[in-house]
Design a protein around this motif. Structure first.
Motif, PDB file in Angstrom:
ATOM      1  N   MET A  59       0.559  -1.284   0.208  1.00 26.73           N
ATOM      2  CA  MET A  59       0.312   0.343   0.147  1.00 26.73           C
ATOM      3  C   MET A  59       0.689   1.457   0.159  1.00 26.73           C
ATOM      4  N   ASN A  60       1.786   1.244   0.304  1.00 27.35           N
ATOM      5  CA  ASN A  60       2.676   2.266   0.519  1.00 27.35           C
ATOM      6  C   ASN A  60       3.050   3.430   0.505  1.00 27.35           C
ATOM      7  N   ILE A  61       3.053   3.139   2.285  1.00 32.42           N
ATOM      8  CA  ILE A  61       2.535   4.263   3.368  1.00 32.42           C
ATOM      9  C   ILE A  61       3.559   4.452   4.012  1.00 32.42           C
ATOM     10  N   ASP A  62       4.398   5.212   3.304  1.00 36.07           N
ATOM     11  CA  ASP A  62       6.000   5.185   3.773  1.00 36.07           C
ATOM     12  C   ASP A  62       6.607   5.350   4.863  1.00 36.07           C
ATOM     13  N   GLY A  63       5.445   6.108   5.611  1.00 36.78           N
ATOM     14  CA  GLY A  63       5.973   6.765   6.770  1.00 36.78           C
ATOM     15  C   GLY A  63       5.361   6.556   7.949  1.00 36.78           C
ATOM     16  N   LEU A  64       4.636   5.259   7.713  1.00 31.45           N
ATOM     17  CA  LEU A  64       4.495   4.528   8.728  1.00 31.45           C
ATOM     18  C   LEU A  64       6.061   3.283   9.047  1.00 31.45           C
ATOM     19  N   GLY A  65       6.865   3.967   9.796  1.00 28.81           N
ATOM     20  CA  GLY A  65       7.865   2.588  10.091  1.00 28.81           C
ATOM     21  C   GLY A  65       7.804   1.884  11.270  1.00 28.81           C
ATOM     22  N   GLU A  66       8.819   1.337  11.262  1.00 30.78           N
ATOM     23  CA  GLU A  66       8.706   0.418  12.602  1.00 30.78           C
ATOM     24  C   GLU A  66       8.331   1.226  13.473  1.00 30.78           C
ATOM     25  N   ALA A  67       9.235   2.173  14.305  1.00 30.27           N
ATOM     26  CA  ALA A  67       9.193   2.599  15.706  1.00 30.27           C
ATOM     27  C   ALA A  67       8.014   3.061  15.592  1.00 30.27           C
ATOM     28  N   ILE A  68       7.326   3.931  14.688  1.00 30.39           N
ATOM     29  CA  ILE A  68       5.113   4.350  15.026  1.00 30.39           C
ATOM     30  C   ILE A  68       4.957   2.656  15.166  1.00 30.39           C
ATOM     31  N   MET A  69       4.887   2.536  14.000  1.00 28.53           N
ATOM     32  CA  MET A  69       4.137   1.151  14.283  1.00 28.53           C
ATOM     33  C   MET A  69       4.205  -0.117  15.423  1.00 28.53           C
ATOM     34  N   VAL A  70       5.376   0.082  16.024  1.00 32.43           N
ATOM     35  CA  VAL A  70       5.462  -0.621  17.465  1.00 32.43           C
ATOM     36  C   VAL A  70       4.703   0.403  18.196  1.00 32.43           C
ATOM     37  N   GLN A  71       5.225   1.804  18.271  1.00 31.16           N
ATOM     38  CA  GLN A  71       4.312   2.447  19.415  1.00 31.16           C
ATOM     39  C   GLN A  71       2.989   3.038  19.414  1.00 31.16           C
ATOM     40  N   LEU A  72       2.278   2.733  17.868  1.00 27.50           N
ATOM     41  CA  LEU A  72       0.842   2.470  17.713  1.00 27.50           C
ATOM     42  C   LEU A  72       0.077   1.013  18.309  1.00 27.50           C
ATOM     43  N   ILE A  73       0.960   0.742  18.052  1.00 27.93           N
ATOM     44  CA  ILE A  73       0.686  -0.832  18.909  1.00 27.93           C
ATOM     45  C   ILE A  73       0.666  -0.415  20.476  1.00 27.93           C
ATOM     46  N   LYS A  74       1.695  -0.157  21.154  1.00 24.47           N
ATOM     47  CA  LYS A  74       2.151   0.048  22.601  1.00 24.47           C
ATOM     48  C   LYS A  74       0.467   0.888  23.350  1.00 24.47           C
ATOM     49  N   ASP A  75       0.244   1.715  21.949  1.00 25.32           N
ATOM     50  CA  ASP A  75      -1.276   3.351  22.517  1.00 25.32           C
ATOM     51  C   ASP A  75      -1.917   2.685  22.801  1.00 25.32           C
ATOM     52  N   GLY A  76      -2.564   1.056  21.785  1.00 24.33           N
ATOM     53  CA  GLY A  76      -3.541   0.469  21.476  1.00 24.33           C
ATOM     54  C   GLY A  76      -4.450   1.322  20.590  1.00 24.33           C
ATOM     55  N   LEU A  77      -3.400   1.979  19.420  1.00 21.36           N
ATOM     56  CA  LEU A  77      -4.123   2.443  18.963  1.00 21.36           C
ATOM     57  C   LEU A  77      -4.867   2.304  17.838  1.00 21.36           C
ATOM     58  N   VAL A  78      -3.886   0.963  17.284  1.00 21.29           N
ATOM     59  CA  VAL A  78      -4.207  -0.379  16.450  1.00 21.29           C
ATOM     60  C   VAL A  78      -4.522  -1.560  16.806  1.00 21.29           C
ATOM     61  N   SER A  79      -5.284  -2.594  16.253  1.00 21.78           N
ATOM     62  CA  SER A  79      -5.781  -3.932  16.397  1.00 21.78           C
ATOM     63  C   SER A  79      -5.745  -4.262  15.429  1.00 21.78           C
ATOM     64  N   SER A  80      -5.776  -3.932  14.202  1.00 24.11           N
ATOM     65  CA  SER A  80      -5.503  -4.632  13.194  1.00 24.11           C
ATOM     66  C   SER A  80      -5.340  -3.069  12.021  1.00 24.11           C
ATOM     67  N   VAL A  81      -5.075  -4.351  10.404  1.00 26.22           N
ATOM     68  CA  VAL A  81      -4.916  -2.888   9.410  1.00 26.22           C
ATOM     69  C   VAL A  81      -6.138  -2.135   9.415  1.00 26.22           C
ATOM     70  N   ALA A  82      -6.963  -1.938   9.427  1.00 34.22           N
ATOM     71  CA  ALA A  82      -8.470  -1.220   9.101  1.00 34.22           C
ATOM     72  C   ALA A  82      -8.152   0.194   9.791  1.00 34.22           C
ATOM     73  N   ASP A  83      -7.786  -0.201  10.967  1.00 35.23           N
ATOM     74  CA  ASP A  83      -7.881   0.704  12.436  1.00 35.23           C
ATOM     75  C   ASP A  83      -6.707   2.039  11.946  1.00 35.23           C
ATOM     76  N   LEU A  84      -5.686   1.525  10.797  1.00 34.71           N
ATOM     77  CA  LEU A  84      -4.802   2.760  10.969  1.00 34.71           C
ATOM     78  C   LEU A  84      -5.191   3.626   9.862  1.00 34.71           C
ATOM     79  N   TYR A  85      -7.428   3.790   9.268  1.00 35.97           N
ATOM     80  CA  TYR A  85      -7.547   4.528   8.555  1.00 35.97           C
ATOM     81  C   TYR A  85      -8.046   5.279   9.641  1.00 35.97           C
ATOM     82  N   ALA A  86      -8.627   4.763  10.364  1.00 32.88           N
ATOM     83  CA  ALA A  86      -9.458   4.669  11.748  1.00 32.88           C
ATOM     84  C   ALA A  86      -8.741   6.239  12.471  1.00 32.88           C
ATOM     85  N   LEU A  87      -7.306   7.008  12.536  1.00 40.88           N
ATOM     86  CA  LEU A  87      -6.079   7.232  13.327  1.00 40.88           C
ATOM     87  C   LEU A  87      -7.068   8.851  12.877  1.00 40.88           C
TER      88      LEU A  87
END
Length: 287
Positions: A59-87
């Motif tokens: 999907m080429n969302i280049d800005g969502l690197g590993e560090a950001i993804m890890v933090q999104l999960i830790k903060d409970g903001l995403v629990s599936s790929v669909a949650d990315l579009y709800a941010l």
């Protein structure tokens, strides 16, 4: 040891029918030992699913690197790929990245980076159907298979409702891949994920490709260096005309397309009496 020959204290292990992490369906491909949870949103698989979804060739969302993804999960903001579009952009800008990922310094993501990510996410909604199919992370469905599926079915809905038999009508889709696709869409949570991606505005339709019939029922094997056609182009021309391309020569092979420096495949074709053609003959068959 006891009378059974097993060490004392040994207990018989029974593979659970449901994933102990998320409760999703567990499947095992025929002929394989490994068992898999088919729920794409399983927490144990979430990080890798997110990184794959956002990767450049998907999907080429280049800005969502590993560090950001890890933090999104830790903060409970995403629990599936669909949650990315709800941010929310404002919430993403306030994200505080783990100092261990930032050389010991805790850093706010910031408005500029958040806006860049949101622009990339908006652009990802225009990725073609084959990219969306690939992004689902269906086991054994890579880029090439995703393209064939998109061209054959023309929509996500048709793909979701396809039987194993219908799936095997697609180029390079055999029983194992067909079963993997059926198993994926049999999991209710995966269907829920797909519906959330539909609601987010991703592309769920594409151009259904009508294949030619000049080479229907014929199987080709390519070997050696081709001059007129790059290997991938020759393969596509054959498939677009209804033919199939195999990686190995057998009694079921109809033609071997041989270029220069052809090797063992050419030798085997001659041993089996398979017809060997060159690029001129292929062009004549396609005209």
């Amino acid at each position: 040891d006891d009378d059974s020959g097993k060490p004392r204290g040994t207990r018989v292990f029974a593979m659970p029918e449901r994933c102990p992490e998320c409760g999703g369906h567990i499947v095992r491909a025929e002929g394989e030992v490994a068992h898999f949870c088919v729920n794409t949103s399983c927490p144990a698989k979430l990080r890798e699913s997110l990184l794959f979804f956002a990767s450049r060739t998907v999907m080429n969302i280049d800005g969502l690197g590993e560090a950001i993804m890890v933090q999104l999960i830790k903060d409970g903001l995403v629990s599936s790929v669909a949650d990315l579009y709800a941010l929310k952009r404002e919430r993403l800008a306030e994200l505080m990245l783990d100092p261990r990922e930032q050389g010991g310094t805790k850093r706010r993501l910031g408005d500029k980076t958040a806006q860049k990510i949101f622009d990339e996410m908006e652009a990802s909604k225009q990725r073609p159907l084959e990219r969306v199919i690939l992004a689902l992370g269906i086991r054994m469905v890579g880029e090439r298979t995703a393209q064939f599926l998109a061209e054959h079915f023309g929509s996500m809905d048709a793909l979701m409702d396809a039987t194993a038999e219908q799936l095997q009508e697609v180029n390079e889709v055999g029983p194992r891949i067909a079963t993997s696709i059926v198993d994926y869409f049999a999991e209710p949570r995966n269907r829920e994920l797909v519906e959330r991606l539909r609601a987010a505005g991703l592309q769920f339709t594409g151009e259904k490709k009508t294949k030619g019939t000049k080479l229907t029922g014929l199987t080709f094997v390519l070997t050696g260096t081709l001059v007129r056609y790059p290997r991938d182009e020759a393969k596509k021309l054959i498939e677009d005309a209804g033919g199939k391309v195999s990686g190995s020569v057998s009694k079921k092979t109809n033609f071997v397309l041989a270029g220069t420096e052809a090797g063992s495949k050419l030798d085997k074709a001659r041993d089996l009496g398979v017809t060997v053609i060159g690029e001129d003959e292929l062009t004549q068959m396609l005209d």
